[in-house]
Design an enzyme around this catalytic site. Sequence first.
Site, PDB file in Angstrom:
ATOM      1  N   ALA A   1       0.870  -1.180   0.000  1.00  0.00           N
ATOM      2  CA  ALA A   1       0.000   0.000   0.000  1.00  0.00           C
ATOM      3  C   ALA A   1       0.903   1.225   0.000  1.00  0.00           C
ATOM      4  O   ALA A   1       2.057   1.162   0.449  1.00  0.00           O
ATOM      5  CB  ALA A   1      -0.887  -0.011   1.240  1.00  0.00           C
ATOM      6  N   GLU A  48      -0.508  -9.437  -0.547  1.00  0.00           N
ATOM      7  CA  GLU A  48      -1.943  -9.704  -0.344  1.00  0.00           C
ATOM      8  C   GLU A  48      -2.712  -9.764  -1.661  1.00  0.00           C
ATOM      9  O   GLU A  48      -3.625 -10.578  -1.804  1.00  0.00           O
ATOM     10  CB  GLU A  48      -2.544  -8.625   0.576  1.00  0.00           C
ATOM     11  CG  GLU A  48      -2.058  -8.771   2.013  1.00  0.00           C
ATOM     12  CD  GLU A  48      -2.503  -7.614   2.889  1.00  0.00           C
ATOM     13  OE1 GLU A  48      -2.049  -6.471   2.640  1.00  0.00           O
ATOM     14  OE2 GLU A  48      -3.303  -7.831   3.811  1.00  0.00           O
ATOM     15  N   GLY A  57       0.581  -5.094   0.865  1.00  0.00           N
ATOM     16  CA  GLY A  57      -0.562  -5.212  -0.051  1.00  0.00           C
ATOM     17  C   GLY A  57      -0.195  -5.904  -1.354  1.00  0.00           C
ATOM     18  O   GLY A  57      -1.063  -6.465  -2.023  1.00  0.00           O
ATOM     19  N   GLU A  96       4.331  -5.115   7.471  1.00  0.00           N
ATOM     20  CA  GLU A  96       3.504  -4.073   8.106  1.00  0.00           C
ATOM     21  C   GLU A  96       3.934  -3.750   9.524  1.00  0.00           C
ATOM     22  O   GLU A  96       3.812  -2.608   9.964  1.00  0.00           O
ATOM     23  CB  GLU A  96       2.024  -4.489   8.089  1.00  0.00           C
ATOM     24  CG  GLU A  96       1.340  -4.381   6.740  1.00  0.00           C
ATOM     25  CD  GLU A  96       1.511  -5.613   5.873  1.00  0.00           C
ATOM     26  OE1 GLU A  96       2.326  -6.496   6.211  1.00  0.00           O
ATOM     27  OE2 GLU A  96       0.825  -5.693   4.842  1.00  0.00           O
TER      28      GLU A  96
END
Length: 260
Positions: A66, A114, A111, A134
């Site tokens: 992200a 993911e 992300g 993260e």
Amino acid sequence: MDYQNLLINVKDKIAVVTINRPDKLNALNSKTMSELKEAFTELNTNNEVYVIILTGSGEKAFVAGADISELNKLNMISGKEFAEKGQDVFNTIENLNKPVIAAVNGFALGGGCEIALACHIRLASENAKFGQPEVNLGIIPGYGGTQRLTRLINSGRAMEYIFTGDMIDANEAFRIGLVNHVYPLNELLNKAVEIAKKITYKGQVAIKQSIKAINAANEMSSKEGQNYEASLFAICCGTEDFKEGTSAFLDKRKPNFKNR
Ligand code: COA
């Protein structure tokens, strides 16, 4: 459709979606996330597309996570919305009625890991690196990573990778079942197309039911899943493709599926 951060190329029933922010290692900002939602929603009903390949622009990153410049502004209220919105985009990918192949061509972090997990098949280049870093930012994976990683590679490994934030290389990702195959970077896309092409020759109604049935294994008990499987099997038995596939076998010829 023109996108700011995505390139989409459709050829021979295969769409290649390239996340295209190479100067930011293809980090997923909100614009890219909303474009992904729009693009995958459109591709889902696009009759010219049977299989989708998702990759990243450049030779360094698939997706480096992200966009941290956007993460930095979140609070407890916007954080929940942020995670739920991202989960919705990745759920759209996972529940698409056509296969999505992740061609992981470099860093797949946060992300990025993911979104690869939300795809149906994962392939990696030799230089690919996977991780859920993260905790280095004081957060946890919020786009479904705690759930999908745990289901795919087991909770002990998911705990270790999420607690340490360590990256693993492509060979380790292959060894633990995170990716199906590892290829030299310059062969990755061709190999993904090879697999995609094979799928385009099959009956697409059966492919769609396969996705539903396999995804259900993560949601249902084995008994419920088998009931569901029987219903989806029955749907296939009512198709022209089923008649064609079985007749072609008996006639000793190749099937000519109409995808009906
Ligand atoms: N969000 C926003 N920008 C990112 C980013 C992210 N997740 N990952 C990389 N970038 C940007 C960098 O800020 C840099 O931009 P700049 O040139 O404007 O300064 C550019 O992409 C190149 O990254 P850089 O860090 O210089 O490359 P590197 O080769 O030194 O390191 C990584 C590569 C992937 C190890 C490093 O970029 C990194 O750790 N990224 C963050 C990974 C992460 O924590 N992801 C999870 C987020 S939840």
